[in-house]
Design a protein around this motif. Structure first.
Motif, PDB file in Angstrom:
ATOM      1  N   ASP A 135      48.137  56.445  21.031  1.00  0.00           N
ATOM      2  CA  ASP A 135      47.078  55.601  21.575  1.00  0.00           C
ATOM      3  C   ASP A 135      46.995  55.851  23.083  1.00  0.00           C
ATOM      4  N   VAL A 136      46.269  56.901  23.444  1.00  0.00           N
ATOM      5  CA  VAL A 136      46.189  57.333  24.838  1.00  0.00           C
ATOM      6  C   VAL A 136      45.648  56.229  25.740  1.00  0.00           C
ATOM      7  N   LEU A 137      44.598  55.539  25.307  1.00  0.00           N
ATOM      8  CA  LEU A 137      43.993  54.497  26.150  1.00  0.00           C
ATOM      9  C   LEU A 137      44.970  53.363  26.445  1.00  0.00           C
ATOM     10  N   THR A 138      45.689  52.911  25.432  1.00  0.00           N
ATOM     11  CA  THR A 138      46.666  51.835  25.650  1.00  0.00           C
ATOM     12  C   THR A 138      47.770  52.302  26.591  1.00  0.00           C
ATOM     13  N   THR A 139      48.209  53.531  26.420  1.00  0.00           N
ATOM     14  CA  THR A 139      49.263  54.073  27.273  1.00  0.00           C
ATOM     15  C   THR A 139      48.789  54.177  28.721  1.00  0.00           C
ATOM     16  N   LEU A 140      47.569  54.642  28.930  1.00  0.00           N
ATOM     17  CA  LEU A 140      47.031  54.698  30.290  1.00  0.00           C
ATOM     18  C   LEU A 140      46.890  53.300  30.878  1.00  0.00           C
ATOM     19  N   LYS A 141      46.422  52.357  30.085  1.00  0.00           N
ATOM     20  CA  LYS A 141      46.292  50.965  30.543  1.00  0.00           C
ATOM     21  C   LYS A 141      47.654  50.415  30.969  1.00  0.00           C
ATOM     22  N   GLU A 142      48.685  50.699  30.193  1.00  0.00           N
ATOM     23  CA  GLU A 142      50.038  50.250  30.535  1.00  0.00           C
ATOM     24  C   GLU A 142      50.507  50.848  31.858  1.00  0.00           C
ATOM     25  N   GLN A 143      50.174  52.116  32.105  1.00  0.00           N
ATOM     26  CA  GLN A 143      50.552  52.755  33.364  1.00  0.00           C
ATOM     27  C   GLN A 143      49.807  52.130  34.547  1.00  0.00           C
ATOM     28  N   VAL A 144      48.535  51.792  34.326  1.00  0.00           N
ATOM     29  CA  VAL A 144      47.751  51.127  35.374  1.00  0.00           C
ATOM     30  C   VAL A 144      48.397  49.799  35.749  1.00  0.00           C
ATOM     31  N   GLU A 145      48.776  49.027  34.742  1.00  0.00           N
ATOM     32  CA  GLU A 145      49.378  47.715  34.988  1.00  0.00           C
ATOM     33  C   GLU A 145      50.773  47.845  35.597  1.00  0.00           C
ATOM     34  N   LYS A 146      51.579  48.738  35.065  1.00  0.00           N
ATOM     35  CA  LYS A 146      52.956  48.933  35.541  1.00  0.00           C
ATOM     36  C   LYS A 146      52.993  49.347  37.010  1.00  0.00           C
ATOM     37  N   ASN A 147      52.065  50.213  37.411  1.00  0.00           N
ATOM     38  CA  ASN A 147      52.079  50.778  38.758  1.00  0.00           C
ATOM     39  C   ASN A 147      51.058  50.153  39.704  1.00  0.00           C
TER      40      ASN A 147
END
Length: 135
Positions: A78-90
């Motif tokens: 799930d590329v979109l969820t993974t990118l969203k998680e990186q946005v939030e984490k960083n």
């Protein structure tokens, strides 16, 4: 005084992504934030099994390092969820992505990701090729 803004550059395993990393570094410097370079690949894909792909990732790693960023390579179905998680984490404020083939479409990855993020995240789309100026 401008506030610091963190920048995330989304790359593929193509060497042409250097232009994205360079643009991300320019934005990071302008906004005095941090630079994150991220590549997400589907689970089960053997992206290091082919020498060309390994060479491309090594190249991206070196370019990321040269611009003061770490290259994060993640596996996900799930590329979109993974990118969203990186946005939030960083705490990402600006996302740099390459221009996809065709025009901006409602179902593009940029549009789809944008719908999942808070409205303050800015997308910077870097053209595939710089257009020559007509004098």
């Amino acid at each position: 005084m401008k506030s610091a803004k963190n920048v995330m550059v989304c790359v593929t395993q193509q060497k042409t992504c250097e232009r994205l990393i360079r643009r991300g570094a320019e934005l990071r410097d302008a906004y005095e934030g941090q630079l994150f370079v991220v590549h997400v690949t589907q689970e089960g894909w053997n992206f290091l099994g082919k020498s060309k792909e390994g060479d491309a990732l090594e190249y991206l790693f070196e370019k990321s390092k040269a611009h003061g960023a770490n290259l994060t390579v993640l596996r996900s179905n799930d590329v979109l969820t993974t990118l969203k998680e990186q946005v939030e984490k960083n705490n990402i404020d600006i996302i740099v992505m390459g221009e996809a083939g065709g025009d901006y479409e409602e179902n593009s990855i940029i549009s789809s990701l944008g719908k999942r993020l808070h409205e303050n995240v800015i997308f910077e789309v870097v053209p595939a090729k710089l257009k020559k100026k007509v004098v």
